[in-house]
Scaffold this active site. Structure first.
Site, PDB file in Angstrom:
ATOM      1  N   ASP A   6       0.827  -1.205   0.000  1.00  0.00           N
ATOM      2  CA  ASP A   6       0.000   0.000   0.000  1.00  0.00           C
ATOM      3  C   ASP A   6       0.860   1.253   0.000  1.00  0.00           C
ATOM      4  O   ASP A   6       0.649   2.184  -0.784  1.00  0.00           O
ATOM      5  CB  ASP A   6      -0.898   0.020   1.248  1.00  0.00           C
ATOM      6  N   THR A  47      -6.920  -4.843  -0.107  1.00  0.00           N
ATOM      7  CA  THR A  47      -5.762  -5.138   0.736  1.00  0.00           C
ATOM      8  C   THR A  47      -5.956  -6.418   1.539  1.00  0.00           C
ATOM      9  O   THR A  47      -5.007  -7.203   1.709  1.00  0.00           O
ATOM     10  CB  THR A  47      -5.469  -3.960   1.688  1.00  0.00           C
TER      11      THR A  47
END
Length: 358
Positions: free
Chosen positions: A110, A178
């Site tokens: 990320d 995610t």
């Protein structure tokens, strides 16, 4: 009468007058020549060099250029996402909880993807507002340059279009899905960039890092992706969040019948691609995408733009258009479709709106 001792002949008078006229002519012609020279220097000659055409004026951005750098940003971010996952150095940690109480994960993928995407876009268009899912650490800046080249497929399909820089908001999602990324469910993972003008999504880029597939589209411009040839409105296949499948399934089967197929999946980008003609081995197909709870705008802006460019729709569960200004979140859930009667779908699912704020 002339003074005593001086006598003026007619010939002398004529010579004197001619000399005076000569002096006046010389002075006046010089003045005119000077004015003419000034005029010639002040105005560009016909056919002479002019200011370059096609360059955006100060305070304007070219949406075609912004599309090109958005595709590059999604791809570069995807490279970081893939590298971290394949190196198995995720450094995953909880960054908080969703409204439903589920843990939200944050990984090195990320953060590194976000840094690469943000600074590439910011370096190319410093006057444009950029909203990112992850916080940008100014102490960890990265110099990422863009050579301003535009890929041939974009050149062929998209014409230059300038808009005021202050009207533009860019939404970037450096790693969509995610949770699935940490579970190594790679097919759901995407990186996304969206460009909104005056709150309306006009450019969308959805990139799948692990297959290198990229979908892009620009409203009133063109795209490299298209809708499928047919959709099932009677008993649609409905794609939903893996964590909220049960809520949608109950209402959907009451509405469309027990044969309705519910497809649980991760990632908003993946779900939008499920509505389109995507030649990907691990890409499922659906007819409608529904989300019944709060969702962040960087998760949905790119998909919204792609659908709008292709004639589709993404609205709240009550049919309201989603504005990509102001707050980061969308409170009203969403329903997305293409080549279907979107209004009729909304009317068939009235009960879903009641759960969207919980």
């Amino acid at each position: 009468m002339a003074p005593m001792g001086i006598r003026l002949s007619p010939l002398g008078m004529a010579v004197f007058c001619l000399l005076g006229l000569g002096v006046l002519y010389h002075l006046y012609s010089g003045f005119l020549a000077g004015r003419f020279a000034f005029f010639m220097l002040s105005e560009p000659a016909a056919g002479g060099p002019e200011s370059p055409r096609g360059s955006a004026p100060a305070g304007a951005v070219d949406l075609r250029e912004l599309l090109a750098v958005s595709v590059l940003a999604a791809t570069r971010g995807g490279e970081e996402v893939k590298r971290v996952r394949e190196g198995n150095v995720l450094n995953a940690k909880a960054k908080g909880k969703t409204r439903e109480g589920a843990e939200e994960q944050l990984t090195s993928g990320d953060l590194l993807s976000n840094r690469r995407m943000f600074y590439l876009l910011k370096g190319a268009f410093p006057a444009v507002q950029i909203n990112s899912e992850e916080r940008v650490d100014t102490a960890d800046q990265e110099t990422v340059s863009w050579d301003r080249s535009i890929p041939e497929d974009i050149k062929q399909k998209i014409q230059p279009k300038e808009v005021p820089a202050e009207s533009v908001t860019v939404w970037i999602d450096p790693l969509d899905a995610t949770q699935e990324y940490t579970e190594d469910l790679r097919q759901y993972v995407t990186t996304m960039v969206c460009v909104a003008v005056n709150g309306k999504p006009v450019i969308g880029v959805i990139h799948k890092p692990f297959s290198a597939y990229t979908a892009w589209a620009m409203v009133d411009g063109g795209s490299n992706v298209k809708a499928r040839s047919s959709y099932n409105e009677k008993t649609p296949r409905i794609i939903v969040s893996r964590s909220h499948a049960g809520k949608v399934e109950q209402v959907a089967r009451q509405t469309f019948g027990n044969k309705t197929v519910i497809i649980p999946a991760g990632g908003a980008g993946y779900k939008v691609l499920a509505l389109l003609d995507v030649a990907e081995k691990n890409q499922e197909e659906a007819d409608v995408y529904i989300h019944v709870t709060y969702i962040k705008k960087w998760d949905i802006c790119a998909g919204n733009a792609v659908l709008r460019a292709l004639g589709g729709h993404m609205t709240t569960l009550t049919g309201e258009e989603i504005s990509y200004t102001g707050s980061d979140g969308n409170e009203g859930g969403l329903i997305a479709s293409i080549n279907m009667n979107h209004k009729a779908l909304i009317e068939k699912l009235p009960d879903l709106e009641k759960t969207s704020h919980k």
